[in-house]
Design a protein around this motif. Structure first.
Motif, PDB file in Angstrom:
ATOM      1  N   UNK A  57       0.729  -1.226  -0.035  1.00 30.18           N
ATOM      2  CA  UNK A  57       0.109   0.078  -0.003  1.00 30.18           C
ATOM      3  C   UNK A  57       0.903   1.324  -0.055  1.00 30.18           C
ATOM      4  N   UNK A  58       0.423   2.144  -0.549  1.00 26.87           N
ATOM      5  CA  UNK A  58       1.001   3.725  -0.500  1.00 26.87           C
ATOM      6  C   UNK A  58       1.445   3.928   1.088  1.00 26.87           C
ATOM      7  N   UNK A  59       0.467   3.916   2.033  1.00 29.27           N
ATOM      8  CA  UNK A  59       0.901   4.068   3.309  1.00 29.27           C
ATOM      9  C   UNK A  59       2.073   3.260   3.921  1.00 29.27           C
ATOM     10  N   UNK A  60       2.014   1.910   3.659  1.00 25.49           N
ATOM     11  CA  UNK A  60       3.200   1.143   3.950  1.00 25.49           C
ATOM     12  C   UNK A  60       4.379   1.543   3.467  1.00 25.49           C
ATOM     13  N   UNK A  61       4.378   1.924   2.048  1.00 27.20           N
ATOM     14  CA  UNK A  61       5.571   2.095   1.446  1.00 27.20           C
ATOM     15  C   UNK A  61       6.108   3.513   1.971  1.00 27.20           C
ATOM     16  N   UNK A  62       5.117   4.447   2.129  1.00 32.04           N
ATOM     17  CA  UNK A  62       5.779   5.643   2.871  1.00 32.04           C
ATOM     18  C   UNK A  62       6.319   5.423   4.117  1.00 32.04           C
ATOM     19  N   UNK A  63       5.520   4.743   4.961  1.00 28.02           N
ATOM     20  CA  UNK A  63       6.058   4.328   6.336  1.00 28.02           C
ATOM     21  C   UNK A  63       7.525   3.604   6.158  1.00 28.02           C
ATOM     22  N   UNK A  64       7.638   2.722   5.355  1.00 33.05           N
ATOM     23  CA  UNK A  64       8.832   1.891   5.272  1.00 33.05           C
ATOM     24  C   UNK A  64      10.164   2.936   4.809  1.00 33.05           C
ATOM     25  N   UNK A  65       9.823   3.972   3.859  1.00 32.94           N
ATOM     26  CA  UNK A  65      11.116   4.619   3.458  1.00 32.94           C
ATOM     27  C   UNK A  65      11.082   5.795   4.629  1.00 32.94           C
ATOM     28  N   UNK A  66      10.302   6.225   5.387  1.00 35.08           N
ATOM     29  CA  UNK A  66      10.462   6.797   6.528  1.00 35.08           C
ATOM     30  C   UNK A  66      11.268   6.230   7.787  1.00 35.08           C
ATOM     31  N   UNK A  67      11.046   5.066   7.909  1.00 38.52           N
ATOM     32  CA  UNK A  67      11.461   4.284   9.244  1.00 38.52           C
ATOM     33  C   UNK A  67      12.785   3.718   8.927  1.00 38.52           C
ATOM     34  N   UNK A 109      11.693   0.734  -6.258  1.00 40.67           N
ATOM     35  CA  UNK A 109      11.327   2.213  -6.578  1.00 40.67           C
ATOM     36  C   UNK A 109      10.436   2.839  -5.774  1.00 40.67           C
ATOM     37  N   UNK A 110       9.425   2.075  -5.627  1.00 39.98           N
ATOM     38  CA  UNK A 110       8.249   2.639  -4.481  1.00 39.98           C
ATOM     39  C   UNK A 110       8.840   2.674  -3.065  1.00 39.98           C
ATOM     40  N   UNK A 111       9.612   1.837  -2.675  1.00 38.54           N
ATOM     41  CA  UNK A 111      10.121   1.408  -1.266  1.00 38.54           C
ATOM     42  C   UNK A 111      11.336   2.438  -1.229  1.00 38.54           C
ATOM     43  N   UNK A 112      11.915   3.039  -2.255  1.00 38.55           N
ATOM     44  CA  UNK A 112      13.249   3.621  -1.946  1.00 38.55           C
ATOM     45  C   UNK A 112      14.467   2.684  -1.675  1.00 38.55           C
ATOM     46  N   UNK A 113      14.146   1.505  -2.197  1.00 37.13           N
ATOM     47  CA  UNK A 113      15.333   0.355  -1.907  1.00 37.13           C
ATOM     48  C   UNK A 113      16.251   0.298  -3.355  1.00 37.13           C
ATOM     49  N   UNK A 114      17.607   0.465  -3.189  1.00 31.85           N
ATOM     50  CA  UNK A 114      18.528   0.951  -4.355  1.00 31.85           C
ATOM     51  C   UNK A 114      18.876  -0.308  -4.995  1.00 31.85           C
ATOM     52  N   UNK A 145      14.019   1.306 -13.011  1.00 35.03           N
ATOM     53  CA  UNK A 145      13.806   2.710 -12.778  1.00 35.03           C
ATOM     54  C   UNK A 145      14.936   3.394 -12.102  1.00 35.03           C
ATOM     55  N   UNK A 146      15.058   4.655 -12.258  1.00 37.31           N
ATOM     56  CA  UNK A 146      15.915   5.534 -11.762  1.00 37.31           C
ATOM     57  C   UNK A 146      16.601   5.276 -10.393  1.00 37.31           C
ATOM     58  N   UNK A 147      17.635   5.091 -10.164  1.00 36.97           N
ATOM     59  CA  UNK A 147      17.894   4.961  -8.553  1.00 36.97           C
ATOM     60  C   UNK A 147      17.846   3.375  -7.959  1.00 36.97           C
ATOM     61  N   UNK A 148      17.438   2.502  -9.047  1.00 36.05           N
ATOM     62  CA  UNK A 148      17.514   1.181  -8.789  1.00 36.05           C
ATOM     63  C   UNK A 148      18.457   0.477  -9.593  1.00 36.05           C
ATOM     64  N   UNK A 149      19.342  -0.436  -9.154  1.00 32.73           N
ATOM     65  CA  UNK A 149      20.407  -1.404  -9.724  1.00 32.73           C
ATOM     66  C   UNK A 149      19.933  -2.737  -9.427  1.00 32.73           C
TER      67      UNK A 149
END
Length: 289
Positions: A57-67, A109-114, A145-149
């Motif tokens: 979910x968008x909420x879970x992804x945002x929370x994961x990135x922040x935490x 990309x959604x989670x900010x995982x590189x 995606x950009x910033x993912x390898x």
């Protein structure tokens, strides 16, 4: 030191400000990592044993990135499904592998995982050159995606599986137009035929990797001891310092000047009353400040 474990995302997360989703919550990984004493690590976004799309979910992804940003040093890496086979000559398996990889890249990309980590897979009769050509074709068909390898993981090298030889890792880098990296698994590297049991052996193996592949491509390390010896091609992990790599080899790996600043993710067993917390603490003891 950046060290952590492959942690589960299983279970729902109850929150007062949103509806609890009917699937696993990615944020579980952060608090589990902290509970084990880790500050980076690895996850599956869904069951690795089936063809399934990540449901985040968008909420879970945002929370994961922040935490992750506030509680961990990072970085995370997503491990692809075990069913993915980049080297396959079979069109249906190739299509499913590509779809699965694309879903994982989009989730990263959604989670900010590189990083998204994947094995090359087995050529199943196509031969080494054909298998590497097949893998490069799948990789270059992906929309990264950009910033993912994408990271290609070293393999134990049994049967027709590729990635057990440094030559295979260099071969896929040479063939693809995509900017990919490498994840070395220490247990796989040992049983594939590369000695890691002494400081001298670690130096020699890292030197050969640099000559054949290039340390500039090495982004992550799966830090595992091995229940089997050099060249056996048997993939079974052991507690840190208690397998065939042993304390001397593990100490040399985590303190090596070419490796010590890289992130380490453990995939060690939970047995004998010990799990990730014990193994992470062991790594920290071996690591010289």
């Amino acid at each position: 030191m950046k060290v952590g474990a492959h942690v589960s995302i299983s279970g729902s997360r109850v929150s007062s400000d949103e509806e609890t989703p009917p699937y696993n919550d990615i944020r579980n990984a952060v608090h589990r990592q902290r509970a084990f004493g880790g500050n980076c690590g690895q996850i599956f976004t869904t069951s690795p044993q089936v063809w399934a799309q990540p449901e985040i979910s968008e909420a879970a992804a945002a929370g994961f990135r922040e935490e992750t940003e506030t509680q961990l040093e990072g970085p995370w890496v997503i491990h692809s499904a075990y069913l993915v086979n980049l080297c396959t000559p079979k069109e249906d398996l190739r299509r499913k592998s590509k779809e699965s990889m694309q879903a994982e890249l989009d989730a990263a990309a959604k989670l900010g995982v590189p990083y998204v980590n994947v094995h090359l897979g087995a050529h199943t009769g196509a031969g080494v050159e054909g298998g590497l050509d097949n893998a490069a074709g799948v990789i270059d068909d992906l929309d990264v995606p950009d910033d993912v390898r994408i990271l290609i993981e070293s393999d134990a090298g049994s049967g027709t599986k590729l990635g057990g030889e440094f030559e295979h890792l260099a071969g896929i880098i040479d063939r693809t137009e995509t900017d990919i990296g490498i994840c070395i698994d220490t247990a796989h590297t040992l049983v594939a035929g590369n000695d890691l049991t002494t400081p001298e052996a670690v130096d020699e193996t890292i030197g050969r990797f640099n000559d054949e592949v290039g340390l500039e491509y090495l982004e992550y390390i799966h830090l595992n001891d091995s229940k089997h010896d050099v060249g056996t091609h048997k993939d079974e992990h052991a507690h840190i310092g208690e397998g065939h790599i042993g304390e001397d080899g593990m100490r040399a790996i985590v303190n090596h000047p070419d490796l010590r600043d890289l992130p380490f993710a453990l995939e060690t067993p939970t047995e004998d009353g010990r799990g990730f917390a014990w193994n992470i603490e062991k790594v920290k003891e071996l690591h010289e400040a």
